[in-house]
Design an enzyme around this catalytic site. Structure first.
Site, mmCIF file in Angstrom:
data_model
loop_
_atom_site.group_PDB
_atom_site.id
_atom_site.type_symbol
_atom_site.label_atom_id
_atom_site.label_comp_id
_atom_site.label_asym_id
_atom_site.label_seq_id
_atom_site.Cartn_x
_atom_site.Cartn_y
_atom_site.Cartn_z
ATOM 1 C CE LYS A 1 -7.064 -22.378 -16.255
ATOM 2 N NZ LYS A 1 -6.522 -23.698 -16.524
ATOM 3 C CG HIS B 1 -1.598 -20.108 -16.847
ATOM 4 N ND1 HIS B 1 -1.938 -21.089 -17.747
ATOM 5 C CD2 HIS B 1 -2.190 -20.450 -15.671
ATOM 6 C CE1 HIS B 1 -2.711 -21.985 -17.130
ATOM 7 N NE2 HIS B 1 -2.874 -21.622 -15.878
ATOM 8 C CG ASN C 1 -6.429 -18.733 -14.406
ATOM 9 O OD1 ASN C 1 -7.034 -17.884 -15.066
ATOM 10 N ND2 ASN C 1 -5.485 -19.519 -14.919
ATOM 11 C CD GLU D 1 -0.978 -23.240 -12.379
ATOM 12 O OE1 GLU D 1 -2.043 -23.373 -11.772
ATOM 13 O OE2 GLU D 1 -0.892 -22.680 -13.487
ATOM 14 N N GLY E 1 -6.331 -28.891 -15.515
ATOM 15 C CA GLY E 1 -7.572 -29.163 -16.231
ATOM 16 C C GLY E 1 -7.771 -30.631 -16.577
ATOM 17 C CD GLU F 1 -4.734 -22.995 -19.584
ATOM 18 O OE1 GLU F 1 -5.352 -21.935 -19.434
ATOM 19 O OE2 GLU F 1 -4.996 -24.045 -18.955
ATOM 20 C CB SER G 1 -6.676 -31.061 -11.000
ATOM 21 O OG SER G 1 -6.715 -31.095 -12.412
ATOM 22 N N GLY H 1 -8.096 -23.304 -11.102
ATOM 23 C CA GLY H 1 -8.830 -23.028 -12.330
ATOM 24 C C GLY H 1 -10.280 -23.466 -12.176
ATOM 25 N N GLY H 2 -10.578 -24.675 -12.640
ATOM 26 C CA GLY H 2 -11.948 -25.190 -12.689
ATOM 27 C C GLY H 2 -12.745 -24.997 -11.404
HETATM 28 P P1 PGA Z 1 -7.216 -26.272 -12.956
HETATM 29 O O1 PGA Z 1 -6.364 -25.014 -13.522
HETATM 30 O O2 PGA Z 1 -7.409 -26.033 -11.492
HETATM 31 O O3 PGA Z 1 -8.502 -26.247 -13.737
HETATM 32 O O4 PGA Z 1 -6.392 -27.489 -13.227
HETATM 33 C C1 PGA Z 1 -5.291 -24.485 -12.798
HETATM 34 C C2 PGA Z 1 -4.624 -23.393 -13.586
HETATM 35 O O5 PGA Z 1 -4.490 -23.519 -14.797
HETATM 36 O O6 PGA Z 1 -4.188 -22.356 -13.030
#
Ligand code: PGA
Length: 266
Positions: free
Chosen positions: A11, A95, A9, A182, A188, A97, A228, A249-250
């Site tokens: 973002k 998600h 993802n 999640e 994040g 967010e 993460s 994500g990251g």
């Molecule tokens: P992250 O994000 O791996 O940066 O924690 C995961 C996500 O929001 O799907």
């Protein structure tokens, strides 16, 4: 046997050019990987170019969100047929967010301003029902925020999000649904949920599906862990009984670290 599913993802990151460069670097790194579904979720404006840049690679491309109506007077929205048209074969929905629940505090988005990210259990349900009438594979994200965990409400929050999302979903459709557990406090923040605990809550996700649709459905449904995930933590997480993949994500922003996570699923 459930096919592992690793999703990246991105973002609000990467231009069209950056997405194309990623594809050129990433596709060869996973070219020989068999038996793992892999998908990337770029910004909407890069979906088509990324899909083209991936060429004959099996890596799929998806949308990070969508509106449930196909077309009409809905300024600023994107729909499932338009995502399909751009080359997407998967979609994220709900998600944290998009639900306005951020892992890292977002002071600018407190109160009224937070409503720009206005998904609710009700809208997530509408989106899931629409996605199941399309060709796209839906990934439904669920998870608790820190205060819910601290108050011992994790299981109830996750169960409730799933029950609400699945309202009106037919038994014949459930095997197509992918869930992503999640924990919002782990997104994040660099704080990964312990593998045992992530597995336990993914077990709650499966049990919720079993309660509604029976053992076979619960057995078939795939559940990702997200929050993460890094190359170093991926193998332990992915070895867990109820964890069938990762939503990253990251660590999906760099081709080598995302490829290492894909390889950890083999
Ligand atoms: P992250 O994000 O791996 O940066 O924690 C995961 C996500 O929001 O799907």
């Amino acid at each position: 046997m459930r096919t592992p599913f690793i999703a990246g993802n991105w973002k609000l990151n990467k231009t069209i050019g950056e997405s194309q460069s990623f594809a050129r670097e990433f596709a060869p790194l996973v070219q020989d990987v068999e038996g793992v579904q892999v998908a990337l979720f770029p910004v909407f404006t890069a979906i088509s170019a990324l899909k083209t840049a991936l060429g004959d690679s099996k890596v799929e491309v998806g949308g990070q969100d969508f509106y449930w109506k196909a077309s009409g007077a809905y300024t600023g929205e994107v729909s499932l047929p338009l995502l399909e048209d751009a080359g997407a074969s998967v979609v994220l929905l709900g998600h944290s967010e998009r639900r306005g629940r951020f892992g890292v505090p977002e002071p600018d988005l407190e109160g009224e301003a937070g409503r720009v990210f206005g998904d609710s259990d009700h809208s997530v349900n509408k989106k899931l029902l629409a996605a199941l009438c399309s060709s796209l594979t839906p990934i439904v994200c669920v998870g608790e925020i820190l205060t819910e965990r601290e108050n011992g409400h994790t299981d109830a929050v996750v169960e409730n999000q799933i029950v609400m999302a699945l309202d009106g979903v037919d038994a014949s459709q459930i095997a197509r649904v992918v869930f992503a557990y999640e924990p919002v406090w782990a997104i994040g923040t660099g704080k990964t949920c312990e593998a045992d605990e992530a597995n336990r809550v993914c077990g709650v996700v499966r049990a919720t599906v079993v309660a509604k649709f029976g053992l076979d459905a619960g057995d078939a449904v795939r559940i990702q862990y997200g929050g993460s995930v890094k190359p170093e933590s991926a193998r332990e997480l992915l070895a867990m009984e109820h964890i069938d993949g990762a939503l990253v994500g990251g660590a999906s922003l760099k081709a080598d670290s995302f490829a290492a996570i894909v390889r950890a699923a083999v």
